[in-house]
Motif scaffolding. Structure first.
Motif, PDB file in Angstrom:
ATOM      1  N   ALA A 200       0.820  -1.218   0.000  1.00  0.00           N
ATOM      2  CA  ALA A 200       0.000   0.000   0.000  1.00  0.00           C
ATOM      3  C   ALA A 200       0.849   1.262   0.000  1.00  0.00           C
ATOM      4  CB  ALA A 200      -0.938  -0.009   1.210  1.00  0.00           C
ATOM      5  N   ALA A 201       1.983   1.254   0.688  1.00  0.00           N
ATOM      6  CA  ALA A 201       2.831   2.447   0.746  1.00  0.00           C
ATOM      7  C   ALA A 201       3.337   2.809  -0.648  1.00  0.00           C
ATOM      8  CB  ALA A 201       3.993   2.228   1.704  1.00  0.00           C
ATOM      9  N   SER A 202       3.797   1.837  -1.399  1.00  0.00           N
ATOM     10  CA  SER A 202       4.296   2.106  -2.744  1.00  0.00           C
ATOM     11  C   SER A 202       3.169   2.548  -3.672  1.00  0.00           C
ATOM     12  CB  SER A 202       4.987   0.866  -3.308  1.00  0.00           C
ATOM     13  OG  SER A 202       5.644   1.180  -4.514  1.00  0.00           O
ATOM     14  N   GLN A 203       2.004   1.956  -3.519  1.00  0.00           N
ATOM     15  CA  GLN A 203       0.863   2.366  -4.330  1.00  0.00           C
ATOM     16  C   GLN A 203       0.453   3.802  -4.017  1.00  0.00           C
ATOM     17  OE1 GLN A 203      -2.116  -0.746  -3.940  1.00  0.00           O
ATOM     18  NE2 GLN A 203      -0.550  -2.295  -4.348  1.00  0.00           N
ATOM     19  N   THR A 204       0.574   4.196  -2.769  1.00  0.00           N
ATOM     20  CA  THR A 204       0.281   5.579  -2.380  1.00  0.00           C
ATOM     21  C   THR A 204       1.272   6.544  -3.026  1.00  0.00           C
ATOM     22  OG1 THR A 204      -0.729   4.904  -0.300  1.00  0.00           O
ATOM     23  CG2 THR A 204       0.081   7.166  -0.420  1.00  0.00           C
ATOM     24  N   VAL A 205       2.552   6.197  -3.029  1.00  0.00           N
ATOM     25  CA  VAL A 205       3.562   7.028  -3.684  1.00  0.00           C
ATOM     26  C   VAL A 205       3.196   7.232  -5.149  1.00  0.00           C
ATOM     27  CG1 VAL A 205       5.959   7.077  -4.502  1.00  0.00           C
ATOM     28  CG2 VAL A 205       5.468   6.488  -2.119  1.00  0.00           C
ATOM     29  N   LEU A 206       2.902   6.140  -5.837  1.00  0.00           N
ATOM     30  CA  LEU A 206       2.594   6.228  -7.265  1.00  0.00           C
ATOM     31  C   LEU A 206       1.346   7.064  -7.520  1.00  0.00           C
ATOM     32  CD1 LEU A 206       3.430   2.568  -8.283  1.00  0.00           C
ATOM     33  CD2 LEU A 206       4.738   4.627  -8.856  1.00  0.00           C
ATOM     34  N   THR A 207       0.307   6.838  -6.745  1.00  0.00           N
ATOM     35  CA  THR A 207      -0.940   7.583  -6.925  1.00  0.00           C
ATOM     36  C   THR A 207      -0.726   9.072  -6.677  1.00  0.00           C
ATOM     37  OG1 THR A 207      -2.230   5.644  -6.294  1.00  0.00           O
ATOM     38  CG2 THR A 207      -3.338   7.770  -6.167  1.00  0.00           C
ATOM     39  N   ARG A 208       0.001   9.413  -5.623  1.00  0.00           N
ATOM     40  CA  ARG A 208       0.272  10.827  -5.326  1.00  0.00           C
ATOM     41  C   ARG A 208       1.120  11.481  -6.412  1.00  0.00           C
ATOM     42  NH1 ARG A 208       1.277  10.418   1.209  1.00  0.00           N
ATOM     43  NH2 ARG A 208      -0.942  10.303   1.733  1.00  0.00           N
ATOM     44  N   ALA A 209       1.926  10.687  -7.112  1.00  0.00           N
ATOM     45  CA  ALA A 209       2.770  11.227  -8.187  1.00  0.00           C
ATOM     46  C   ALA A 209       2.032  11.265  -9.530  1.00  0.00           C
ATOM     47  CB  ALA A 209       4.050  10.404  -8.302  1.00  0.00           C
ATOM     48  N   GLY A 210       0.762  10.852  -9.539  1.00  0.00           N
ATOM     49  CA  GLY A 210      -0.035  10.955 -10.755  1.00  0.00           C
ATOM     50  C   GLY A 210      -0.195   9.684 -11.552  1.00  0.00           C
ATOM     51  N   PHE A 211       0.385   8.586 -11.101  1.00  0.00           N
ATOM     52  CA  PHE A 211       0.251   7.312 -11.805  1.00  0.00           C
ATOM     53  C   PHE A 211      -1.168   6.766 -11.642  1.00  0.00           C
ATOM     54  CE2 PHE A 211       4.745   7.683 -11.572  1.00  0.00           C
ATOM     55  CZ  PHE A 211       5.298   6.828 -12.507  1.00  0.00           C
TER      56      PHE A 211
END
Length: 178
Positions: free
Chosen positions: A141-152
């Motif tokens: 979940a942490a990595s998915q949050t990073v990606l989502t916040r970066a626009g992925f």
């Protein structure tokens, strides 16, 4: 042109150099338990300066050929994370694969999100790529949050996509059109 971005008062995202081999080995040893569930199984040799020198040599060769961008998060002389754009393909694709990790002690501070956002902008304006892709384990979940916040955006699910922690594991796939 060298890449360097300040992420905080004490952490910089910059190009990896051969001088990082020792600090990389230290970082991997320090974070071995933290990273083992997210990365391929590593032989004991991987955690040595000599092995990290071989890795960095290969990455510098790939970077010189335009096939990758290999970065470290550095706090002074210490490496506290990695962020790589690998498998850069030009021609009709203009794509790169994003991968990253951060020191267990720094997780949750937003540093990796800032690092990914910086690399996204560089991929767009500096490298002139069209697309970035990343994959995460479904429970990361942490990595998915990073990606989502970066626009992925999530665009797929790949069963048994990559051998992580000694097992073929499913991945959630993300992309960002630049």
């Amino acid at each position: 042109m060298p890449f360097a971005v300040s992420l905080s008062d004490d952490v910089v995202l910059r190009d990896v150099t051969i001088d990082d081999a020792g600090p990389l080995a230290d970082a991997y040893r320090r974070n071995r338990a933290h990273l083992e569930q997210w990365e391929p199984a590593r032989p004991d040799d991987f955690f040595t300066e000599a092995a990290q020198k071989r890795v960095v040599d290969l990455q510098l060769e790939q970077a010189a050929g335009g096939r990758g961008l290999f970065l470290v998060l550095a706090a002074g002389d210490d490496v506290v994370g990695r962020l790589n754009l690998s498998d850069i393909v030009r021609g009709a694709f203009q794509n790169g694969h994003l991968g990253y990790w951060i020191d267990a002690e720094l997780a949750g501070r937003g540093l990796m999100t800032r690092a990914v956002v910086s690399v996204v902008e560089h991929a767009r304006a500096g490298l002139r790529l069209h697309r970035l892709q990343a994959g995460t384990l479904p429970h990361n979940a942490a990595s998915q949050t990073v990606l989502t916040r970066a626009g992925f955006q999530r665009f797929g699910y790949a069963p048994r996509y990559m051998r992580i922690a000694g097992e073929w594991q499913d991945h959630v796939l993300y992309q960002l059109l630049l």
